[in-house]
Design a protein around this motif. Structure first.
Motif, PDB file in Angstrom:
ATOM      1  N   THR A  83       0.844  -1.189   0.000  1.00  0.00           N
ATOM      2  CA  THR A  83       0.000   0.000   0.000  1.00  0.00           C
ATOM      3  C   THR A  83       0.879   1.238   0.000  1.00  0.00           C
ATOM      4  O   THR A  83       2.092   1.163   0.269  1.00  0.00           O
ATOM      5  CB  THR A  83      -0.989  -0.004   1.180  1.00  0.00           C
ATOM      6  OG1 THR A  83      -1.975   1.019   0.981  1.00  0.00           O
ATOM      7  CG2 THR A  83      -0.279   0.221   2.507  1.00  0.00           C
ATOM      8  N   ASN A 133      -1.200   7.224   3.109  1.00  0.00           N
ATOM      9  CA  ASN A 133      -2.049   6.828   4.230  1.00  0.00           C
ATOM     10  C   ASN A 133      -3.493   6.925   3.818  1.00  0.00           C
ATOM     11  O   ASN A 133      -3.970   7.983   3.414  1.00  0.00           O
ATOM     12  CB  ASN A 133      -1.805   7.703   5.460  1.00  0.00           C
ATOM     13  CG  ASN A 133      -2.791   7.374   6.576  1.00  0.00           C
ATOM     14  OD1 ASN A 133      -3.782   8.077   6.758  1.00  0.00           O
ATOM     15  ND2 ASN A 133      -2.553   6.291   7.292  1.00  0.00           N
ATOM     16  N   LEU A 189      -0.957   0.659  11.368  1.00  0.00           N
ATOM     17  CA  LEU A 189      -0.740  -0.785  11.274  1.00  0.00           C
ATOM     18  C   LEU A 189      -0.246  -1.353  12.604  1.00  0.00           C
ATOM     19  O   LEU A 189      -0.682  -2.434  13.030  1.00  0.00           O
ATOM     20  CB  LEU A 189       0.260  -1.093  10.156  1.00  0.00           C
ATOM     21  CG  LEU A 189      -0.263  -0.886   8.726  1.00  0.00           C
ATOM     22  CD1 LEU A 189       0.891  -0.896   7.737  1.00  0.00           C
ATOM     23  CD2 LEU A 189      -1.290  -1.950   8.361  1.00  0.00           C
ATOM     24  N   ASN A 240       4.314  -1.300   3.374  1.00  0.00           N
ATOM     25  CA  ASN A 240       3.850   0.077   3.200  1.00  0.00           C
ATOM     26  C   ASN A 240       5.009   0.975   2.785  1.00  0.00           C
ATOM     27  O   ASN A 240       6.045   1.018   3.444  1.00  0.00           O
ATOM     28  CB  ASN A 240       3.158   0.616   4.465  1.00  0.00           C
ATOM     29  CG  ASN A 240       3.968   0.484   5.722  1.00  0.00           C
ATOM     30  OD1 ASN A 240       4.374  -0.615   6.105  1.00  0.00           O
ATOM     31  ND2 ASN A 240       4.207   1.597   6.408  1.00  0.00           N
ATOM     32  N   LEU A 246      -6.562   1.199   3.276  1.00  0.00           N
ATOM     33  CA  LEU A 246      -6.162   0.597   4.542  1.00  0.00           C
ATOM     34  C   LEU A 246      -7.360  -0.043   5.243  1.00  0.00           C
ATOM     35  O   LEU A 246      -7.196  -0.979   6.036  1.00  0.00           O
ATOM     36  CB  LEU A 246      -5.501   1.642   5.445  1.00  0.00           C
ATOM     37  CG  LEU A 246      -4.683   1.117   6.627  1.00  0.00           C
ATOM     38  CD1 LEU A 246      -3.642   0.107   6.183  1.00  0.00           C
ATOM     39  CD2 LEU A 246      -4.021   2.257   7.377  1.00  0.00           C
ATOM     40  N   GLY A 280      -6.029   5.318   5.839  1.00  0.00           N
ATOM     41  CA  GLY A 280      -6.692   4.666   6.953  1.00  0.00           C
ATOM     42  C   GLY A 280      -7.669   5.572   7.675  1.00  0.00           C
ATOM     43  O   GLY A 280      -8.240   6.511   7.109  1.00  0.00           O
ATOM     44  N   THR A 302       0.672   5.536   8.199  1.00  0.00           N
ATOM     45  CA  THR A 302       0.232   4.162   7.945  1.00  0.00           C
ATOM     46  C   THR A 302       0.936   3.201   8.887  1.00  0.00           C
ATOM     47  O   THR A 302       0.311   2.282   9.439  1.00  0.00           O
ATOM     48  CB  THR A 302       0.479   3.779   6.480  1.00  0.00           C
ATOM     49  OG1 THR A 302      -0.309   4.631   5.649  1.00  0.00           O
ATOM     50  CG2 THR A 302       0.093   2.339   6.208  1.00  0.00           C
TER      51      THR A 302
END
Length: 337
Positions: A147, A150, A197, A180, A163, A152, A193
């Protein structure tokens, strides 16, 4: 009135009765600092200054920004204008402001505008959860994915887009490893990110942006999963700079490529990627890091912060209404009506 909390426990945008609180993403992960906004101009500054970023989060923040000026009795048109100009590429910004503008034209007062901003916030979270499930269903068991940037909870109303798919896949036991990319020059992947995570305890490894093609050459990667800031009607997609390079490398190595974004990210009036405005930011973001110069004084720099991935390189676009495989204008219009 309050908006629903994030599905992850990470709440980057909070309406606090009479003002807006935004987690300052410029200082994460080293510091958790909040920006308090009490006017549309302050929200616009937070958007342009990257305190809040990610296309869905920008749209949500902008909607609340209009509410702030409506509550204070300030000029609505001026508020709309300053917010509209804060980031040109993210279509969610325009989408949210037009939605609020339409309600205002019907005679809505500040209370009704606040209810609509909260609705936009809550709808985004629901969309993220739906996209997460739809995207996770595309992954094989024990998937290995890459990925970028960001996408998420920090970039949305909660859970996330790309995400969010990764979160949902991990919850369903379909994921074994995430790589990432660091995402220069603002390092959203390395700072944000990575933080998310680790928060979710998802197995992940950080890679330099330039290492992605080498990784695809050496290891079996199943999918590249990214978000989007604007999707043209033909499926061409603008996303954080470096996305196009990932798509080219993925196609060469037989890795599938997924774009995850809510329906508000589609711009049905934009014919193709060439018509998407690409924001360029100040050169010092490349020549300096956290105020310290890393390039010679006389060095010039070019700093586009988005690029366009052609639809021909995209295997699937996932939105809350469904999945579009091998996207075309006909397929996009059929799904979005």
């Amino acid at each position: 009135m309050t908006a629903s909390s994030s599905a992850t426990g990470i709440r980057p945008i909070i309406w606090a009765d009479d003002h807006l609180k935004l987690i300052d993403q410029r200082v994460l992960p080293n510091e958790e600092r909040w920006v308090d906004c009490r006017s549309a101009a302050e929200v616009a500054d937070a958007i342009h200054g990257m305190a809040v970023r990610g296309a869905p989060a920008i749209g949500i923040a902008a909607a609340y920004g209009l509410v702030l000026d409506a509550l204070a009795g300030r000029d609505y048109e001026a508020a709309d204008r300053v917010l509209m100009e804060s980031r040109p590429t993210a279509v969610n910004l325009r989408w949210a402001l037009l939605r609020m503008r339409e309600l205002k034209s019907q005679g809505a007062d500040a209370k009704a505008l606040l209810a609509e901003a909260i609705r936009i916030h809550e709808e985004d979270l629901a969309q993220n959860l739906a996209m997460g499930e739809a995207g996770a269903a595309l992954l094989p068991p024990n998937a290995v994915v890459i990925t970028h940037c960001n996408t998420g909870a920090l970039a949305t109303g909660g859970h996330g887009t790309a995400l969010g798919v990764i979160r949902s896949a991990w919850a369903r036991g379909r994921l074994s490893q995430v790589y990432n990319g660091e995402t220069r020059p603002w390092l959203q992947g390395a700072r944000l990110t990575a933080w998310e995570l680790l928060y979710e305890k998802i197995p992940a490894r950080l890679i330099a942006d330039g290492a992605a093609a080498h990784l695809m050459q050496r290891e079996k990667i199943d999918w590249v999963i990214v978000g989007a800031d604007r999707i043209a009607v033909n499926g061409d997609t603008a996303n954080k700079i470096g996305t196009y390079a990932l798509a080219v490398a993925a196609r060469h190595h037989g890795v599938k490529f997924m774009v995850v974004a809510p329906s508000g990210t589609f711009d049905l009036n934009c014919p193709n990627g060439a018509a998407i405005p690409i924001e360029e930011r100040p050169p010092n973001e490349l020549t300096e890091f956290r105020g310290s110069r890393i390039a010679p004084e006389a060095m010039q720099a070019w700093n586009p912060v988005f690029d366009v991935t052609p639809a021909s390189l995209i295997d699937a676009i996932v939105c809350e209404r469904g999945v579009i495989e091998q996207p075309t204008e006909q397929k996009i219009r059929a799904l979005l009506g």
